[in-house]
Design a protein around this motif. Structure first.
Motif, PDB file in Angstrom:
ATOM      1  N   GLY A 288     -16.694  18.408-105.789  1.00  0.00           N
ATOM      2  CA  GLY A 288     -17.815  17.813-105.063  1.00  0.00           C
ATOM      3  C   GLY A 288     -17.491  17.593-103.598  1.00  0.00           C
ATOM      4  N   SER A 289     -16.299  17.061-103.328  1.00  0.00           N
ATOM      5  CA  SER A 289     -15.888  16.809-101.947  1.00  0.00           C
ATOM      6  C   SER A 289     -15.720  18.115-101.178  1.00  0.00           C
ATOM      7  CB  SER A 289     -14.570  16.019-101.934  1.00  0.00           C
ATOM      8  OG  SER A 289     -14.238  15.633-100.633  1.00  0.00           O
ATOM      9  N   CYS A 290     -15.137  19.112-101.833  1.00  0.00           N
ATOM     10  CA  CYS A 290     -14.955  20.418-101.202  1.00  0.00           C
ATOM     11  C   CYS A 290     -16.308  21.075-100.913  1.00  0.00           C
ATOM     12  CB  CYS A 290     -14.121  21.305-102.123  1.00  0.00           C
ATOM     13  SG  CYS A 290     -13.572  22.837-101.358  1.00  0.00           S
ATOM     14  N   THR A 291     -17.267  20.878-101.816  1.00  0.00           N
ATOM     15  CA  THR A 291     -18.623  21.395-101.600  1.00  0.00           C
ATOM     16  C   THR A 291     -19.211  20.806-100.325  1.00  0.00           C
ATOM     17  OG1 THR A 291     -19.022  21.675-103.977  1.00  0.00           O
ATOM     18  CG2 THR A 291     -20.967  21.515-102.557  1.00  0.00           C
ATOM     19  N   ASN A 292     -19.020  19.500-100.138  1.00  0.00           N
ATOM     20  CA  ASN A 292     -19.521  18.829 -98.937  1.00  0.00           C
ATOM     21  C   ASN A 292     -18.901  19.440 -97.679  1.00  0.00           C
ATOM     22  OD1 ASN A 292     -20.938  16.552 -97.583  1.00  0.00           O
ATOM     23  ND2 ASN A 292     -18.866  15.891 -97.114  1.00  0.00           N
TER      24      ASN A 292
END
Length: 199
Positions: A130-134
């Protein structure tokens, strides 16, 4: 408790959880609590409620919380720009769309990995996804839409380099710490919410 009562209780819990995460997300984005604002860029943990929403409430809840985070970011950069990259966050394709996908990707990452790993590892992996997607989508959209303006903005403050080099530098300096912090916070909070809401 019959099936109707269970379904109603589940819906109520999901609604309460969504409302709580939306409120926290907006507060984190709007105040220094959730954002480390630097002269050049901002490092944030405001995406963590979106990740948690996706894992605990499903992709729809994650998308809703992400939408609230994105809209809060859009409005803040329109009304109170805080960095030389604020111009990019004034575009919903940079500030809103990637944030909606954060919760959705966290959900699928979490439940996909859960088939092969225990809950702790699944939560950590989902949070990192999720953080990498952001990071990837925000900076990727910035590169696609505003590569030349990014170079010009950094040149104005004495920082030279191509858009790719500049944005990769931001991804490394901010994205990696954000991913680690998101994983730690998400494990603690998601495990706690699972006990409270029995999910």
């Amino acid at each position: 408790m019959n099936q109707t009562a269970l379904a109603k209780r589940s819906s109520t819990q999901k609604l309460v959880l969504t409302g709580m995460l939306v409120a926290i997300s907006i507060i984190l984005d709007a105040t220094p609590i959730g954002t480390i604002r630097l002269p050049i860029v901002s490092a944030t943990i405001a995406h963590v409620p979106t990740i948690i929403g996706g894992m605990t409430g499903g992709p729809l809840v994650g998308g809703i919380v992400g939408l609230s985070f994105g809209l809060a970011s859009l409005i803040r950069n329109l009304t109170q720009p805080t960095s030389i990259l604020s111009f990019a966050f004034m575009n919903p394709l940079v500030s809103v769309l990637p944030r909606i996908l954060v919760g959705i990707m966290a959900y699928y990452g979490y439940y996909g990995i859960q088939k092969f790993a225990n809950d702790y590892i699944s939560i950590i992996a989902g949070a990192m996804i999720g953080s990498c997607t952001n990071t990837v989508l925000v900076l990727g959209m910035m590169y696609i839409l505003y590569a030349q303006r990014v170079v010009e903005a950094f040149s104005a403050v004495g920082k030279s380099g191509t858009a790719k080099v500049i944005l990769l530098g931001i991804a490394t300096a901010n994205g990696i710490p954000e991913m680690i912090v998101a994983a730690i916070l998400t494990v603690v909070i998601v495990k706690g919410l699972k006990k409270i809401y029995n999910i």
